[in-house]
Scaffold this active site. Structure first.
Site, PDB file in Angstrom:
ATOM      1  N   GLU A 209       1.531 -35.013 -70.830  1.00 16.77           N
ATOM      2  CA  GLU A 209       2.021 -35.934 -69.839  1.00 16.77           C
ATOM      3  C   GLU A 209       3.096 -36.766 -70.052  1.00 16.77           C
ATOM      4  OE1 GLU A 209      -0.945 -39.552 -71.633  1.00 16.77           O
ATOM      5  OE2 GLU A 209      -1.967 -38.140 -70.415  1.00 16.77           O
ATOM      6  N   HIS A 248      -2.490 -45.218 -70.877  1.00 11.92           N
ATOM      7  CA  HIS A 248      -2.312 -44.426 -72.291  1.00 11.92           C
ATOM      8  C   HIS A 248      -1.098 -45.334 -72.947  1.00 11.92           C
ATOM      9  CE1 HIS A 248      -4.497 -40.370 -72.210  1.00 11.92           C
ATOM     10  NE2 HIS A 248      -5.341 -41.430 -71.995  1.00 11.92           N
TER      11      HIS A 248
END
Lengths: 293, 426
Positions: A209, A248
């Site tokens: 990611e 995150h």
């Protein structure tokens, strides 16, 4: 064959008496994981989920032959729980706990490195060797045995991709989440090294990611070492705006470095099969033999 | 002065001999690349940034020199501070956003009345959306030289790294881009941290000898102590001023405390709840309700579980020509109430023309998700076209609940993404 865990794994659950700890211990046992004991300080002598509970790992090892650990203890106690497992010679040590202070993780990871232990996480869904052993919180039924090794920075997205692989008849050897925190015990390069030497793995999938440099470092490693196995990847976060947090700590971009496009480009240049959408991964694996051809 | 290269303990151990010119170049390149990573790392999330006056107050207690001064909430207080300290002063806006200097948030004054006027101007400012509530009034330091010193958590190397430069007081990122060799990097052993010889080596490389070397070594050691005691992700002083009398003074100081360590720092817990000015109204509403939420500029509302899956959902919607209005992660194990709140907030936003709920249930249960959606339908109605993709734990139970309310769920994320895009396009 697989990496890090398998039928030989005999695990201790640290924090077994907590909500998460007991719930997932049951699911891990259901999956067939060999769990031999639990540890919760102050609860020694009791049982949880049908397993004996000890106050310390040293005490647990007098009665059992554990060789790995999974940690569910709250963040303030996670560093020392990890050190205790490492001191007892357990490896891998899977740390599910999230929100551990970065300094604690940094010290713990160094501690493990100096003592030859492997840490998975923190803030990870864990690790599963399909059909053999699961040390983690992932739904076991989306995985099936096969030859694809999978390393991921994300949780649910891993299940999504594993499910689509399984649906298309592509099984997995070992799938592991490296963890969503800034400091993790394993990075993608470590994952590639593990799978490189595993005869049970012929293809490696990396699920990355935005943010950080783990994917770029993996691309450099693949190129520089002429990595001998097929590698495919998916990177989440192309639609992410710059400089905004996506849940995150790791998922952030502020410039060209660390963007999904930059990561996809460097992986492609290293010969990796890069999927545009998650559902494209099984198609890439079914229709492409080697990235180098 | 010695060449400012990056030399770490491990690298030195591995060196077979004197570094060749090529090695030096490679290190400079590495330093440049790593700098970019570090600056990126510095902007992770909403974080516990301290105001300059707070950072300086804790620094003083650790023996770090800062300019004489005090913080003021009114222009009269600012004037009185100037009267007390005398000489020429600098008046600085106390904000958490970066770039106050360019925005006019730093002014100088020679006389107390002038300070009052400048303080009035600054206290009426809003810098990048952040209202200025306090100003710091400080003696203007007589600088012999301006330096840069910083200690950051370096995730690529899994350690703390010291960055230092004798080119302080300017945009250090620009320095690192133009001349990466001007920024020293020194990694600290994660197990033992900064030893005195780590700090001394940096002082030496910056060209300091004798008493000055000792003085700068102490300065850096104290910055390091601050980073440990306060679990700082970042301690940065730019500029560090070398005074005419040889002392080193932190003329500016930024400290960011690691959010995850707040349980060890009760003194900051209240502060951390103050909402960052960079948060939109919708974002703050969602976050108050426990949702990981980022507002985007499109018109398709997105709800999912797990940051990675939600990101992939945004990507898919974009791939099929749609524009996501937000990122919303209800998290693992979300209950009906959580899902209902998310749906209410998102469908209530004017800009949202359709909503896409994408759930892959592991710890989360489909029946809970379905209950949440049905609750919203009963209480306020489904006001925008809604596409639900829901698979995983308790899938059948969940689908029954949806069906009983006249709703359906899809299996495939791709098909659902296409459908929701078509609803907005139509």
């Amino acid at each position: 064959m697989a990496v890090l865990i398998g039928k030989q794994t005999r695990a201790i659950v640290q924090g077994i008496t907590g909500n998460q700890g007991s719930f997932h211990t049951r699911l891990m046992l259901d999956y067939g994981t060999r769990i031999v004991a639990g540890v919760t300080p102050g609860k020694g002598g009791t049982t949880a989920v049908g397993l004996p509970v000890f106050d310390t790992i040293a005490a647990a090892l007098e009665k059992t032959d554990a060789n790995a650990s999974i940690i569910f203890v709250p963040a303030p106690f996670a560093k020392e729980a990890g050190m205790e497992a490492i001191d007892a010679g357990l490896s891998p040590v899977v740390i599910i706990t999230e929100m551990i202070p970065a300094r604690d993780s940094m010290i713990l990871i160094e501690y493990a490195k100096n003592r030859g232990a492997t840490i998975i996480g923190p803030n990870t869904p864990g690790i599963i060797t399909a059909g053999e052993s699961k040390l983690g919180i992932m739904p076991g039924d989306v995985f099936k045995p096969g030859k694809v090794g999978l390393g991921s920075r994300s949780g649910t997205l891993t299940y999504e991709i594993a499910a689509s692989l399984t649906h298309d008849g592509i099984g997995q050897s070992t799938c592991l989440g490296i963890g969503g925190d800034p400091f993790t015990g394993l990075n993608f390069v470590d994952v590639l090294k593990l799978f490189r030497d595993d005869p049970g793995t012929d293809t490696v999938i990396l699920i990355g990611e935005i943010g950080g440099s783990a994917e770029e470092d993996a691309a450099n490693y693949i190129r520089d070492t002429k990595y001998p196995k097929r590698v495919a990847a998916y990177i989440a976060g192309r639609a992410a705006p710059q400089g905004k947090r996506m849940g995150h700590a790791g998922a952030i971009i502020t410039g060209t470095e660390g963007t999904a496009d930059a990561k996809m480009k460097s992986l492609r240049e290293a010969g990796v099969l890069v999927a545009e959408v998650p559902s494209e991964l099984p198609k890439l694996l079914l229709h492409q033999v080697s990235p180098l051809q | 002065m010695l060449p400012a290269t990056t030399i770490t303990n491990t690298e030195r151990k591995n060196d077979s001999g004197l570094g060749s010119l090529r090695d030096l170049e490679m290190r400079w390149q590495t330093a440049k690349y790593r700098w970019e990573l570090l600056t990126e790392q510095l902007q992770i999330g909403i974080r516990m940034k301290l105001f300059e006056y707070e950072a300086k107050s804790i620094a003083q207690n650790l023996g770090i020199n800062t300019p004489r001064g005090a913080v003021a909430s009114t222009s009269e207080e600012a004037r009185d501070i100037h009267k007390r300290i005398g000489g020429e002063v600098v008046i600085k806006a106390q904000v958490l956003v970066a770039g106050r200097g360019k925005a006019g948030g730093i002014k100088f004054a020679g006389k107390p009345d002038e300070t009052r006027e400048r303080a009035t101007e600054i206290l009426n400012m809003t810098i990048k959306g952040e209202r200025v509530k306090k100003v710091l009034v400080e003696q203007k330091a007589a600088a012999k030289k301006e330096l840069f010193a910083s200690i950051v958590l370096d995730r690529a190397n899994r350690c703390q790294t010291v960055l230092a430069s004798d080119q302080g007081g300017v945009d250090i990122e620009e320095v690192a881009r133009q001349a990466p060799e001007k920024v020293l990097r020194h990694r600290l052993d994660p197990a033992f941290g900064m030893r005195s010889y780590d700090a001394r080596l940096i002082a030496l490389k910056l060209g300091y000898q004798g008493a000055q070397q000792g003085s700068f070594t102490d300065f850096l050691s104290n910055l390091y102590r601050l980073s440990v005691i306060y679990d700082a992700e970042l301690v940065e002083s730019n500029p560090v001023i070398e005074m005419q009398d040889g002392r080193f003074v932190a003329a500016d100081l930024r400290v960011i405390v690691d959010d995850n360590s707040l349980f060890r720092h009760p003194e900051f817990q209240e502060r951390s709840k103050e909402i960052s000015s960079e948060v939109t109204a919708l974002e703050s509403k969602a976050r108050d309700n426990g949702l990981a939420f980022v507002e985007l500029d499109g018109d398709i509302g997105i709800i999912g579980n797990g940051a990675g899956l939600v990101m992939a959902t945004l990507d898919l919607v974009r791939q099929y020509g749609g524009k996501p209005a937000n990122f919303c992660d209800v998290g693992g194990g979300a209950d009906a109430e959580h899902v209902a709140t998310a749906l209410q907030i998102i469908q209530g936003a004017d800009k949202v023309k359709a909503v896409f709920v994408n759930i892959l249930a592991g710890i989360t249960r489909c029946d809970e998700v379905a209950k949440g959606i049905v609750d919203v339908k009963k209480v306020m109605g489904i006001k925008k076209p809604l596409v639900i993709r829901m698979v995983g734990t308790n899938q059948e139970e969940g689908r029954k609940i949806l069906q009983s309310a006249g709703l359906t769920a899809m299996d495939k994320m791709d098909e659902a993404a296409r459908l929701v895009v078509s609803k907005v396009a139509a």
